[in-house]
Structures are given as C-alpha cells and as structure tokens.
Design a protein around this motif. Structure first.
Motif, PDB file in Angstrom:
ATOM      1  N   GLU A 133       0.849  -1.209   0.000  1.00 58.76           N
ATOM      2  CA  GLU A 133       0.000   0.000   0.000  1.00 58.76           C
ATOM      3  C   GLU A 133       0.872   1.241   0.000  1.00 58.76           C
ATOM      4  OE1 GLU A 133      -3.321  -0.072  -0.158  1.00 58.76           O
ATOM      5  OE2 GLU A 133      -3.536  -2.237   0.105  1.00 58.76           O
ATOM      6  N   GLU A 134       2.182   1.069  -0.085  1.00 53.46           N
ATOM      7  CA  GLU A 134       3.077   2.197   0.157  1.00 53.46           C
ATOM      8  C   GLU A 134       3.596   2.866  -1.111  1.00 53.46           C
ATOM      9  OE1 GLU A 134       7.196   1.070   1.333  1.00 53.46           O
ATOM     10  OE2 GLU A 134       6.405  -0.943   1.399  1.00 53.46           O
ATOM     11  N   VAL A 135       3.917   4.154  -0.959  1.00 55.67           N
ATOM     12  CA  VAL A 135       4.701   4.891  -1.936  1.00 55.67           C
ATOM     13  C   VAL A 135       5.957   5.264  -1.163  1.00 55.67           C
ATOM     14  CG1 VAL A 135       4.775   6.980  -3.326  1.00 55.67           C
ATOM     15  CG2 VAL A 135       2.642   5.730  -3.114  1.00 55.67           C
TER      16      VAL A 135
ATOM     17  N   GLY B 215      17.058   4.249   5.778  1.00 52.03           N
ATOM     18  CA  GLY B 215      17.178   3.914   4.357  1.00 52.03           C
ATOM     19  C   GLY B 215      15.862   3.941   3.600  1.00 52.03           C
ATOM     20  N   GLU B 216      14.769   4.300   4.254  1.00 61.47           N
ATOM     21  CA  GLU B 216      13.488   4.315   3.545  1.00 61.47           C
ATOM     22  C   GLU B 216      12.508   5.275   4.210  1.00 61.47           C
ATOM     23  OE1 GLU B 216      11.659   0.408   2.958  1.00 61.47           O
ATOM     24  OE2 GLU B 216       9.684   1.313   2.869  1.00 61.47           O
ATOM     25  N   VAL B 217      11.756   5.962   3.371  1.00 63.88           N
ATOM     26  CA  VAL B 217      10.676   6.843   3.820  1.00 63.88           C
ATOM     27  C   VAL B 217       9.442   6.391   3.057  1.00 63.88           C
ATOM     28  CG1 VAL B 217       9.843   9.225   3.837  1.00 63.88           C
ATOM     29  CG2 VAL B 217      12.294   8.764   4.048  1.00 63.88           C
ATOM     30  N   ALA B 218       8.439   5.831   3.747  1.00 63.45           N
ATOM     31  CA  ALA B 218       7.286   5.277   3.040  1.00 63.45           C
ATOM     32  C   ALA B 218       5.990   5.866   3.567  1.00 63.45           C
ATOM     33  CB  ALA B 218       7.264   3.764   3.190  1.00 63.45           C
ATOM     34  N   LEU B 219       5.095   6.197   2.636  1.00 60.94           N
ATOM     35  CA  LEU B 219       3.825   6.822   2.996  1.00 60.94           C
ATOM     36  C   LEU B 219       2.664   5.864   2.732  1.00 60.94           C
ATOM     37  CD1 LEU B 219       4.475  10.366   1.470  1.00 60.94           C
ATOM     38  CD2 LEU B 219       4.961   9.550   3.786  1.00 60.94           C
TER      39      LEU B 219
ATOM     40  N   ASP C 130       2.002  -5.157   8.708  1.00 64.27           N
ATOM     41  CA  ASP C 130       1.908  -3.924   9.505  1.00 64.27           C
ATOM     42  C   ASP C 130       2.492  -2.708   8.778  1.00 64.27           C
ATOM     43  OD1 ASP C 130       0.557  -5.216  11.545  1.00 64.27           O
ATOM     44  OD2 ASP C 130       2.411  -5.837  12.527  1.00 64.27           O
ATOM     45  N   GLU C 131       3.561  -2.917   8.004  1.00 69.23           N
ATOM     46  CA  GLU C 131       4.153  -1.761   7.318  1.00 69.23           C
ATOM     47  C   GLU C 131       3.214  -1.231   6.249  1.00 69.23           C
ATOM     48  OE1 GLU C 131       7.188  -2.086   4.262  1.00 69.23           O
ATOM     49  OE2 GLU C 131       7.076  -4.250   4.365  1.00 69.23           O
ATOM     50  N   ASN C 132       2.303  -2.088   5.764  1.00 73.70           N
ATOM     51  CA  ASN C 132       1.364  -1.643   4.744  1.00 73.70           C
ATOM     52  C   ASN C 132       0.053  -1.127   5.333  1.00 73.70           C
ATOM     53  OD1 ASN C 132       2.651  -1.828   2.109  1.00 73.70           O
ATOM     54  ND2 ASN C 132       3.026  -3.939   2.736  1.00 73.70           N
TER      55      ASN C 132
ATOM     56  N   CYS D 295       2.366   4.589   7.759  1.00 75.67           N
ATOM     57  CA  CYS D 295       3.591   5.249   7.320  1.00 75.67           C
ATOM     58  C   CYS D 295       4.749   4.599   8.052  1.00 75.67           C
ATOM     59  CB  CYS D 295       3.552   6.733   7.674  1.00 75.67           C
ATOM     60  SG  CYS D 295       2.521   7.696   6.567  1.00 75.67           S
ATOM     61  N   HIS D 296       5.849   4.402   7.373  1.00 78.51           N
ATOM     62  CA  HIS D 296       6.985   3.785   8.056  1.00 78.51           C
ATOM     63  C   HIS D 296       8.313   4.318   7.543  1.00 78.51           C
ATOM     64  CE1 HIS D 296       5.902   1.007   4.690  1.00 78.51           C
ATOM     65  NE2 HIS D 296       7.211   0.910   4.529  1.00 78.51           N
ATOM     66  N   LEU D 297       9.352   3.964   8.280  1.00 81.09           N
ATOM     67  CA  LEU D 297      10.727   4.282   7.907  1.00 81.09           C
ATOM     68  C   LEU D 297      11.485   2.980   8.014  1.00 81.09           C
ATOM     69  CD1 LEU D 297      11.136   7.395  10.256  1.00 81.09           C
ATOM     70  CD2 LEU D 297      10.717   7.469   7.783  1.00 81.09           C
TER      71      LEU D 297
ATOM     72  N   ASP E 270      15.331  -2.801   8.022  1.00 86.88           N
ATOM     73  CA  ASP E 270      14.191  -3.191   8.839  1.00 86.88           C
ATOM     74  C   ASP E 270      13.188  -2.048   8.942  1.00 86.88           C
ATOM     75  OD1 ASP E 270      15.600  -5.559   9.320  1.00 86.88           O
ATOM     76  OD2 ASP E 270      14.727  -5.724  11.335  1.00 86.88           O
ATOM     77  N   ASP E 271      11.989  -2.276   8.407  1.00 89.05           N
ATOM     78  CA  ASP E 271      10.944  -1.258   8.452  1.00 89.05           C
ATOM     79  C   ASP E 271      10.344  -1.177   9.856  1.00 89.05           C
ATOM     80  OD1 ASP E 271      11.432  -1.351   5.782  1.00 89.05           O
ATOM     81  OD2 ASP E 271       9.338  -1.552   5.165  1.00 89.05           O
ATOM     82  N   PHE E 272       9.983   0.041  10.284  1.00 87.51           N
ATOM     83  CA  PHE E 272       9.226   0.187  11.536  1.00 87.51           C
ATOM     84  C   PHE E 272       8.139   1.247  11.335  1.00 87.51           C
ATOM     85  CE2 PHE E 272      11.101   4.187  13.100  1.00 87.51           C
ATOM     86  CZ  PHE E 272      12.268   4.247  12.356  1.00 87.51           C
TER      87      PHE E 272
HETATM   88 ZN    ZN Z   1       8.317  -0.082   2.940  1.00 89.79          ZN
END
Ligand code: ZN
Ligand code: ZN
Length: 410
Positions: free
Chosen positions: A249-251, A315-319, A339-341, A344-346, A379-381
């Motif tokens: 679900e992320e961009v 290493g990641e910025v996700a909306l 959960d990351e989907n 919003c996560h980093l 690792d996404d959180f």
């Molecule tokens: Zn992601």
C-alpha cells in the motif's frame, strides 16, 4: 483446510503477479514446513507457467530456536560456503525468489538476542551479493504470507486455533484481493492508484518532509537530489514487472543519509527476528541515531541499530494512508509485511538504490556520495497515526500539505 479453489487463486497471484515467473526461469521458494500445502500449489503453478525448476528451501522456526538455544557459540559466526553459493549462483543465473513470511512473533523470546544478532550479521554478510541484487531489482522477488498456528493465535487470541487460522485466512484473502472475482485485474487497478500519488510526489520534488503527531514524533527528513518515489510494481532492468510485497500500500523513497533530525515515535510493535520491540523512539542528529528508548525489546533494538555503521541511519521513507485496507481491519499482525502496509513507516539500514536516478550505473561509493545509505540490514518500523501531519517543502520554499489527519492531503 481452506477450499482449494481460493488457495489456487492465491498461489496463481503470487506466481504470475508477485514474481511474474517467466518461461525457462527457476523459482526459489522459501517456505516454513507448516505451509507445505500452499508451497506445493506454488510449485505446481510455477511449472504450469513454464518454470524450468522450482527449488524449495524448507525452514522451521522451532528448529531454528533449538539451534539458537543449544548450539555452541562459535557456529553463529559462520555461514557454510554452500549456502552462500546456493543463493548467489541462482541469483546470478536470473532466478525468481518467492518467500512465505509466517512466523510466531515471539518465537525467540527465550533466546539470548546477542546470538540472534551475531548469526543474522554473519548471514547477511555472506548473502550480501544476493540481497544487493534483489534490492536493485536485478532479480524478480516477492513476499507473501500464509497463516500458521502460532502466528494466528497471537493475532486472534481467545478463540480456538481453527477459528484463529480461519480468521487469518479471511483477512489475508481480503487484503491481497484474492476474494475478488478477478484478483489480477484488481491488482492492476491498485497499481494505478499508487502511481497517481507517486507521480504527484515526484513532480513536487520535495527538499524536506516534516512529520508531527501527538505521540511525540517531530522529525525533519531531507530528501537527496535525484530521489524517486516508487510504489506498486517494480521492474527489472530487462523490463519484467513484479510486485515485491503482497500486500503493498506504500509509496516510498529514500532519505538523504545525513539529513534526518529530530525524534520519531513508533506506532506499532516491531517483530525483530522473533522478538517484539514495543513503544520505542529514535532520536536523530544529521541522519544518525544518537539516542533510542524502548519499553519492550530494548536489547533487540540495540543489536539491530549496532549491526554496522549504516544501521545507525535510515534507508526508507514510506507513505501509507491511515485510511487503507489493512489499517481499517484494525488488526495488528505482528508481521512487518502486513503492519508496514497499514502505516507510514521508515526503515533502519540500507536504502533501495533504485530510489535514486541513474543508480544502475553507480558503484557503492557513488551511491553513498549521492546520499544512499549502505548497511547489511533493512528493517521497516511503523510510525503512522490517525493524527499524523506531513508537510513537504519544495526547493522554492513552498510548504505543501502531504498528509493531514493521517491521510493523503492531495
Ligand atoms: Zn516499505
Ligand atoms: Zn522496507
């Protein structure tokens, strides 16, 4: 057992849309032994679609736990050459990699986290070429989930095991759109929706993003020059489309390695190699994590952050909007793929090189110079909340609302 018709539809979706298997290509499938029934369906579909071979790597988290508990210390520093050879050689010959992610979120609760961290580090070093190839879309890959007993019981406590598994299947089917008449067409439509927001973000070409919410997040993220927002389908350099995460679900894009300042507070538990880290916060100065706290799982978080130099950076910025299918299910899955989907996560650690323009032709040193973080971990959180506000700042100092009340402001 779920009816085989819908399971077959799910297997077909993973093979045809997920890794998008090509004629004559080898499929490497990583599967828990408990998911054998589904793994066999994957294998059948892949051969029917023209796969040259399907090689299954069976794993068992209970055996892994026994090994972590009982094995002598020194084995956690070694990964046998043949294992490295297995992944690297299949990756070099262009195989597709499909993994079934389904684990008991607290399976490693009684294990000394240092042993896990040591072994994860050895494994990630040994498999670096393989994971670099996947993270730069040189191979097609995908991750899907299938309920297991222990995982379902953690997500749906207080009901019988059968009922928990049933509930889990139903949630998964709905979230990955297998309940739709034509899941492939539903995914096509979904990809287009994600591409719309991706395009808006790329057109703004923001210099900074500001995050703020009531649980204490107050963060400024600088984005590097030439960053690209991606979402939906990925493409290999040969133009083969695949979906790396089902659901997605992320961009997302990458932060400038040295451009993160402020504090970010987690909004969901993080399953960190079989241990839960909960209610944690990270403080950044010039990109580096200079302080962190966790109400639960502090040691697991500490080992993750201290893996190498790059694991002190993002290493990641996700909306992901708060109003989205997984988030609206109100279920915490204790599984990052799900959960990351929902939020919003980093990500702590390595950035996807494909998030920067012309990365195909860049060496690791050139990538680092461009602001791309390099690390053995990724690792996404989760940080998204119902009241999260994100404001973008353009190069000509215009302030544009990106998220208001947890959702897209566009
Ligand atoms: Zn992601
Ligand atoms: Zn990620």
């Amino acid at each position: 057992m779920e009816n085989n018709e819908i399971l077959k539809k799910y297997a077909a979706l993973a093979v045809k849309v997920g890794v998008n298997i090509q004629k004559g290509q080898t499929l490497i499938l990583n599967s828990p032994i408990e998911c054998a029934h589904f793994a066999r369906m994957i294998s059948e579909t892949a051969f029917e679609e023209g796969a040259k071979d399907v090689v299954i790597n069976w794993n068992d988290e209970i055996s892994s736990k026994i090994r972590y508990m009982k094995a002598p210390e020194e084995i956690f520093d070694v990964v046998p050459e043949w294992q490295k050879e297995f992944y690297t050689s299949y990756a070099r010959e262009g195989a597709a990699f499909l993994s079934i992610s389904a684990s008991d979120p607290e399976v490693m609760k009684d294990v000394n986290p240092e042993r896990i961290a040591r072994f994860q580090k050895s494994r990630r070093s040994a498999l670096k070429e393989y994971s670099d190839r996947l993270m730069s879309n040189k191979n097609t890959w995908s991750i899907v989930s299938v309920p297991t007993e222990a995982w379902s019981k953690k997500v749906f406590p207080g009901v019988s095991t059968e009922e928990a598994i049933e509930k889990m299947w139903n949630s998964i089917f709905k979230i990955v759109k297998v309940d739709k008449e034509d899941p492939v067409a539903a995914w096509e439509e979904h990809k287009n929706t994600l591409e719309k927001n991706m395009k808006i973000l790329n057109d703004y070409n923001f210099k900074y993003l500001y995050y703020k919410n009531s649980i204490g997040t107050d963060l400024k993220i600088e984005l590097p020059k030439g960053h690209l927002w991606l979402g939906g389908a990925d493409k290999t350099q040969d133009g083969i489309e695949f979906i790396a995460n089902m659901p997605t679900e992320e961009v997302f894009t990458l932060p400038l390695k040295t451009g993160v300042n402020g504090i970010v507070v987690s909004s969901k538990p993080l399953n960190c190699n079989g241990n839960l880290v909960e209610n944690f916060s990270l403080t950044f100065k010039d990109g580096k994590i200079v302080d962190f706290k966790a109400e639960k799982g502090y040691d697991s978080l500490k080992h993750l952050i201290e893996t190498d130099e790059g694991s002190h950076y993002l290493g990641e910025v996700a909306l992901v909007p708060h109003d989205s299918p997984i988030s609206n299910s109100n279920i915490v899955f204790f599984n990052t793929l799900y959960d990351e989907n929902a939020s919003c996560h980093l990500a702590i650690g390595k950035a996807y090189p494909v998030c920067i323009k012309n990365s195909d032709h860049m060496s690791e040193e050139e990538l680092e110079k461009a602001g791309v973080n390099i690390s053995l971990v990724h690792d996404d959180f989760m940080i998204g909340t119902a009241d999260l506000e994100i404001t973008g700042v353009t190069y000509d100092d215009r302030e544009i609302p990106v998220f208001r009340n947890g959702n897209w402001a566009f």
